[in-house]
Write a protein that holds these residues in place. Structure first.
Motif, PDB file in Angstrom:
ATOM      1  N   ASP A  24      -4.160   9.139   7.364  1.00 44.17           N
ATOM      2  CA  ASP A  24      -3.750   9.793   6.115  1.00 44.17           C
ATOM      3  C   ASP A  24      -3.702  11.315   6.219  1.00 44.17           C
ATOM      4  O   ASP A  24      -3.509  12.007   5.217  1.00 44.17           O
ATOM      5  CB  ASP A  24      -4.657   9.340   4.954  1.00 44.17           C
ATOM      6  N   ARG A  37       2.548   7.508   5.038  1.00 45.60           N
ATOM      7  CA  ARG A  37       2.763   6.104   5.414  1.00 45.60           C
ATOM      8  C   ARG A  37       4.053   5.892   6.195  1.00 45.60           C
ATOM      9  O   ARG A  37       4.708   4.866   6.061  1.00 45.60           O
ATOM     10  CB  ARG A  37       2.754   5.181   4.187  1.00 45.60           C
ATOM     11  N   HIS A  65       1.291   4.491  10.318  1.00 45.05           N
ATOM     12  CA  HIS A  65       1.167   3.306   9.462  1.00 45.05           C
ATOM     13  C   HIS A  65       2.059   2.154   9.911  1.00 45.05           C
ATOM     14  O   HIS A  65       2.654   1.469   9.078  1.00 45.05           O
ATOM     15  CB  HIS A  65       1.449   3.678   7.997  1.00 45.05           C
ATOM     16  N   ASP A 111      -4.781  -0.677   4.070  1.00 41.71           N
ATOM     17  CA  ASP A 111      -3.534  -0.282   3.392  1.00 41.71           C
ATOM     18  C   ASP A 111      -2.652  -1.502   3.111  1.00 41.71           C
ATOM     19  O   ASP A 111      -1.820  -1.471   2.204  1.00 41.71           O
ATOM     20  CB  ASP A 111      -2.763   0.746   4.230  1.00 41.71           C
TER      21      ASP A 111
HETATM   22 ZN   LIG Z   1      -2.951   5.127   4.769  1.00 43.36          ZN
END
Ligand SMILES: [Zn+2]
Length: 212
Positions: free
Chosen positions: A50, A80, A85, A136
């Motif tokens: 993040d 993301r 991600h 996530d």
């Molecule tokens: Zn994340």
């Protein structure tokens, strides 16, 4: 999910990963020495994805985070996106974490001690990254299965009735609290696990029984 929830999941995954390392004899490092290293590196592995937010929104403004943030944004990333991600990139890193130190050692590039240290740091980091991807996926925004496809997959729907499965709502509060409880139970198990697997626990119980 937000940072505090990712931290909780990183602890769960570090406990499980450390037990697996011990069970499969992957590391020569003592279980109780490996555990704090795994917890620390897993936390960083769980928080770094993040760092892909815009720099002004990144909480931990450290030099390594600044470098990671610049790399992500220079390669066209935003929150993301594929760099941090995607399931495939994370899986590739995890496989590399297992094999790269061993290959370097095999070809005499690093010593045995350095192989062990490198392994535990990379595997701990990977366990945190996997925990981030998993947590996530517990939000409706999901993560990419393959880095170059924009399709995202999630383990939860957008909403059920009024309950929405996005970041920062009641659902995340539930995930945070339940993972904290799991971590307490799993933590106790993780601390006594070597005693159980080596049979010491039974010996101690026998002695107590005899004493009684
Ligand atoms: Zn994340």
């Amino acid at each position: 999910m937000t940072g505090p929830t990712h931290k909780q999941y990183s602890v769960t995954f570090a406990f499980l990963a450390n037990i697996l390392l011990f069970y499969y004899g992957i590391t020569e490092i003592n279980y109780y020495l490996a555990l704090p290293i795994m917890l620390l590196t897993s936390k960083y592995g769980a928080l770094f994805p993040d760092v892909d937010h815009a720099w002004q929104n990144v909480k931990d403004k450290t030099v390594p985070n600044w470098i990671i943030n610049k790399i992500i944004h220079l390669t066209g990333g935003k929150h993301r996106s594929w760099q941090t991600h995607s399931i495939d990139i994370c899986a590739l890193f995890t496989v590399a974490a297992f094999f790269v130190p061993k290959i370097l050692f095999k070809y005499d590039k690093i010593s045995l001690v350095n192989m062990e240290v490198m392994s535990i740091i990379l595997i701990g980091f990977a366990s945190g990254w996997v925990s981030h991807i998993f947590s996530d996926m517990l939000t409706s925004a999901g993560v990419r299965l393959i880095c170059f496809l924009k399709v995202k997959i999630a383990l939860v729907p957008k909403h059920i009735g009024k309950l929405r499965f996005n970041t920062g709502n009641e659902w995340e509060a539930f995930c945070f609290k339940s993972t904290r409880i799991i971590n307490i139970v799993l933590g106790i198990f993780a601390i006594i696990y070597p005693l159980i697997s080596l049979g010491y626990f039974n010996i101690i119980l026998d002695k107590i029984n005899n004493y009684i």
